[in-house]
Design a protein around this motif. Structure first.
Motif, short mmCIF file in Angstrom:
data_model
loop_
_atom_site.label_atom_id
_atom_site.label_comp_id
_atom_site.label_asym_id
_atom_site.label_seq_id
_atom_site.Cartn_x
_atom_site.Cartn_y
_atom_site.Cartn_z
N ARG A 54 1.95 -13.29 27.13
CA ARG A 54 0.70 -13.44 26.27
C ARG A 54 0.80 -13.11 24.94
NH1 ARG A 54 -3.18 -8.51 28.47
NH2 ARG A 54 -2.15 -6.66 27.66
N ILE A 55 0.01 -13.40 24.05
CA ILE A 55 0.18 -13.16 22.44
C ILE A 55 -0.93 -12.01 22.01
CG2 ILE A 55 0.04 -13.91 20.15
CD1 ILE A 55 2.21 -15.05 21.94
N ILE A 56 -0.53 -10.99 21.62
CA ILE A 56 -1.24 -9.71 21.44
C ILE A 56 -1.58 -9.63 19.76
CG2 ILE A 56 -0.82 -8.84 23.48
CD1 ILE A 56 0.79 -6.63 22.11
N ASP A 57 -2.50 -8.77 19.34
CA ASP A 57 -2.70 -8.17 18.09
C ASP A 57 -2.03 -6.85 17.93
OD1 ASP A 57 -4.49 -6.46 19.03
OD2 ASP A 57 -6.30 -7.66 18.37
N ALA A 58 -2.23 -6.50 16.56
CA ALA A 58 -1.64 -4.95 16.37
C ALA A 58 -2.14 -4.07 17.24
CB ALA A 58 -1.87 -4.65 15.01
N GLU A 59 -3.38 -4.17 17.92
CA GLU A 59 -3.86 -3.11 18.54
C GLU A 59 -3.70 -3.32 20.31
OE1 GLU A 59 -5.81 -4.40 16.22
OE2 GLU A 59 -5.09 -2.62 15.04
N GLY A 60 -3.04 -4.33 20.37
CA GLY A 60 -2.59 -4.62 21.81
C GLY A 60 -3.51 -5.65 22.66
N PRO A 67 -5.52 -18.88 22.32
CA PRO A 67 -4.82 -20.03 22.00
C PRO A 67 -4.92 -20.15 20.31
CG PRO A 67 -5.45 -20.33 24.18
CD PRO A 67 -6.15 -19.30 23.46
N GLY A 68 -3.63 -20.63 19.78
CA GLY A 68 -3.83 -20.99 18.25
C GLY A 68 -3.65 -19.81 17.48
N GLU A 69 -3.63 -18.57 17.85
CA GLU A 69 -3.80 -17.47 16.92
C GLU A 69 -2.15 -16.89 16.97
OE1 GLU A 69 -5.92 -15.73 15.01
OE2 GLU A 69 -7.40 -17.55 15.34
N THR A 70 -1.68 -16.41 16.04
CA THR A 70 -0.37 -15.80 15.80
C THR A 70 -0.35 -14.40 15.93
OG1 THR A 70 0.27 -17.58 14.53
CG2 THR A 70 1.76 -15.55 14.19
N GLY A 71 0.40 -13.99 16.75
CA GLY A 71 0.54 -12.29 17.13
C GLY A 71 2.02 -12.05 17.71
N ARG A 72 2.04 -10.86 18.38
CA ARG A 72 3.48 -10.32 18.96
C ARG A 72 3.24 -10.80 20.49
NH1 ARG A 72 2.84 -3.96 18.61
NH2 ARG A 72 1.14 -4.54 19.43
N LEU A 73 4.66 -11.09 20.80
CA LEU A 73 4.77 -11.55 22.13
C LEU A 73 5.00 -10.35 23.22
CD1 LEU A 73 5.52 -13.94 24.29
CD2 LEU A 73 7.78 -13.56 23.55
N ALA A 74 4.09 -10.42 24.36
CA ALA A 74 4.30 -9.45 25.17
C ALA A 74 4.45 -10.11 26.84
CB ALA A 74 3.16 -8.62 25.48
N VAL A 75 5.57 -9.49 27.35
CA VAL A 75 5.88 -10.16 28.55
C VAL A 75 6.28 -9.08 29.71
CG1 VAL A 75 8.30 -10.10 27.89
CG2 VAL A 75 7.56 -11.81 29.71
N ARG A 76 5.67 -9.61 31.01
CA ARG A 76 6.32 -8.76 32.13
C ARG A 76 6.56 -9.50 33.23
NH1 ARG A 76 0.31 -6.12 33.53
NH2 ARG A 76 -0.66 -8.02 34.15
N GLY A 77 7.38 -8.86 34.23
CA GLY A 77 7.82 -9.70 35.23
C GLY A 77 8.73 -8.74 36.15
N PRO A 78 9.58 -9.53 36.94
CA PRO A 78 10.46 -8.49 38.06
C PRO A 78 11.73 -7.68 37.17
CG PRO A 78 11.03 -11.09 38.01
CD PRO A 78 9.87 -10.92 37.06
N THR A 79 11.71 -7.96 35.84
CA THR A 79 12.75 -7.25 35.18
C THR A 79 12.10 -6.72 34.08
OG1 THR A 79 13.50 -9.17 33.80
CG2 THR A 79 14.65 -9.07 36.04
N GLY A 80 12.59 -5.68 33.04
CA GLY A 80 11.96 -5.07 32.00
C GLY A 80 12.81 -4.15 31.34
N CYS A 81 12.54 -3.51 30.39
CA CYS A 81 13.24 -2.65 29.50
C CYS A 81 13.44 -1.29 30.20
CB CYS A 81 12.86 -2.58 28.10
SG CYS A 81 13.46 -1.62 27.01
N ARG A 82 14.46 -0.68 30.29
CA ARG A 82 15.01 0.43 30.44
C ARG A 82 16.00 0.92 29.48
NH1 ARG A 82 15.86 -2.04 35.26
NH2 ARG A 82 14.24 -1.97 36.77
#
Length: 534
Positions: A369-375, A380-395
């Motif tokens: 999803r696309i999120i703003d500065a506050e998360g 749709p159509g708005e520009t923002g930060r990309l956020a993702v989750r799934g079976p893998t992720g950052c450690r």
């Protein structure tokens, strides 16, 4: 979490706190992994089941291995790791080798023996290797013969590394085992650490990303399963180093999961890649946009008609490059965004679902999803930060930057995107590559893509340069195609070209001609180096 097989708990003890880790999703049946899982064992099992024991697996320029031989040889290597090198479950093993059958066999062996693979780029210098050795507290190393000098030098300042074996020594030790020597792979937990992948350093100091055995399977059971459609008759080729998770997936994990073969080029370079594609009639290609542009120049001298699936990642794929490749080969490149933190690609599209210029949709198993500065989610159509989750992720391994990458259970990749009404994600820029000029937000990749549509331009990189009046101005660095020479007239022509292709306020007010662009060993542009001299 299953009971760990690791007697050396260094990695487990230096994972981020649970509340700083992302939310993991396993809501698809193919992601329901058992508690006990060794990724090497499972991948080789799948390969033999799909292709048969004698199915082609690893093809070097002068030798090739079946899947049964790959399984047997890697087991003998694992026996040497434990008996001769004293490897214990959880010990970190530096794997320093080129893209080759030996490196893949050693990778399987380390996992079978319960070790944690820390693969490194072949061209790393001793100081860079020493940084990795110290960060991951590496005690063992498997090193390709011709690359041993750098590891020997790095070892002098890394006292933890006390067991090193070269490729020739490992091969002789494995071949010298008595006939019938058995090996029982270590019974690792699905959530035991399997590898530490270091980021490629596009923004400075690399970070160590820890991935579990289940994560290695997950990248095959998401992107490869739903997007690649690999089978036992496929032959894969590509340029990304196996130490780079893009290369690990494309050249090792995905072919094994499907029983496909991998053909390795005899030397670095795109001419060698083109030769390999032609010689082995490769059907599937993994490389970065830079590679596709280079191959376009070589297509007249090599037969690339065997390719049916082409994958690009590492940096955004310009629509101009996608269209040029399609015009030349009839194959539409599969673009994808992945991250070392996520292990592989999580947004992509294939076939008729590809929209050139768009990265695609979330790969099954992932949410984006696309999120703003506050998360907060943006429509749709708005520009923002990309956020993702799934079976893998950052450690991250013992790194304070974890809290910046993972927020509220989502992985924040550092990319700025736009989501359209049809669910397609469109790359705008890296968050730190947005240019703000006279109040306008300008994405560097959009300007680069416009420049690449000019016949004189081979490569282009765009940054924001400080400017007293405008805050920043768009500055471009351009590598010219052969037949074109730098001149003031060409500079003006390129500026006017950009004005005609995109909004005129986005044109590069400064434009330098350069011979090369600074890149990582994985082919990613290092804009921070350009910014340092701006």
């Amino acid at each position: 979490m299953g009971a760990s097989a690791h007697t050396d708990r260094f990695v487990l003890d230096h994972l981020p706190p649970t509340d700083q880790q992302p939310e993991f999703l396993f809501d698809r049946p193919e992601l329901a992994y058992p508690e006990r899982l060794n990724a090497a064992v499972e991948l080789l099992r799948r390969a033999i089941a799909a292709a048969g024991p004698e199915g082609r697996a690893l093809i070097d320029h002068d030798h090739e291995f079946s899947w049964a031989r790959a399984d047997a040889i890697s087991s003998r290597m694992a026996r040497v790791l434990i008996d001769d090198m004293g490897l214990g479950p959880g010990n970190r093993v530096l794997l320093h080798g080129p893209n080759s059958a030996w490196t893949v066999l050693a990778w399987f062996a380390i996992l079978k023996a319960g070790g944690v693979v820390v693969a490194t780029m072949p061209r790393l210098r001793p100081a860079e290797l020493a940084s990795v050795l110290d960060k991951a507290r590496i005690s063992h190393a498997l090193v390709y013969d011709t690359l041993a000098g750098a590891v020997t030098e790095a070892r002098a300042s890394s006292p933890a590394l006390n067991r090193v074996m070269t490729s020739g020594e490992l091969q002789r030790a494995a071949q010298g085992l008595p006939p019938g020597t058995g090996f029982e792979p270590v019974d690792t937990a699905a959530d035991d650490p399997a590898l530490i992948a270091f980021t490629s350093g596009t923004t400075g100091q690399p970070k160590g990303c820890v991935h579990f055995h289940r994560d290695i399977l997950a990248m095959a059971d998401t992107f490869a399963r739903h997007t690649l459609d690999l089978g036992p008759d496929d032959i894969v080729a590509g340029t990304p180093p196996i130490a780079f998770t893009f290369g690990l997936g494309g050249l090792v994990v995905f072919p094994a999961a499907a029983g496909a073969a991998t053909a390795f080029a005899p030397r670095p370079g795109f001419d060698a890649l083109a030769e390999t594609i032609e010689r082995h009639t490769a059907t599937t290609l993994f490389t970065a946009p830079t590679g596709y542009r280079a191959l376009l120049k070589l297509a007249g001298d090599h037969d690339l008609s065997s390719l049916r699936t082409c994958v690009s990642a590492g940096e955004t794929l310009p629509a101009a490059t996608s269209d040029a490749w399609h015009d030349a080969t009839g194959v539409r490149i599969i673009d994808g965004i992945g991250a070392t933190e996520m292990i592989h690609i999580f947004i992509s599209a294939r076939g008729d679902d590809i929209r050139p210029g768009s990265t695609g949709k979330a790969v099954p198993g992932y949410q984006a999803r696309i999120i703003d500065a506050e998360g907060c989610p943006l429509p749709p159509g708005e520009t923002g930060r990309l956020a993702v989750r799934g079976p893998t992720g950052c450690r991250y391994l013992d790194d304070p930057r974890q809290s910046a990458y993972v927020q509220d259970g989502w992985n924040l990749t550092g990319d700025v995107y736009r989501l359209d009404e049809d669910g397609y994600f469109w790359f705008v820029a890296r968050a730190d590559d947005m240019i703000v000029s006279s109040g306008y937000n300008i994405g560097a990749p959009e300007v680069e893509n416009a420049l690449l549509r000019h016949p004189a331009v081979a490569e282009a990189a765009v940054i924001g340069a400080p400017d007293e009046e405008r805050g920043q101005i768009v500055k471009a660095f351009v590598v010219l195609n052969s037949g074109y020479d730098p001149s003031d007239a060409l500079r003006t022509g390129l500026q006017e070209h950009v004005k005609a292709v995109i909004a005129p306020y986005k044109y590069p007010r400064a434009l330098d001609f350069v011979d090369t662009l600074p890149k990582t060993q994985t082919g990613k542009l290092q804009r921070f180096r350009l910014k340092a001299g701006a």
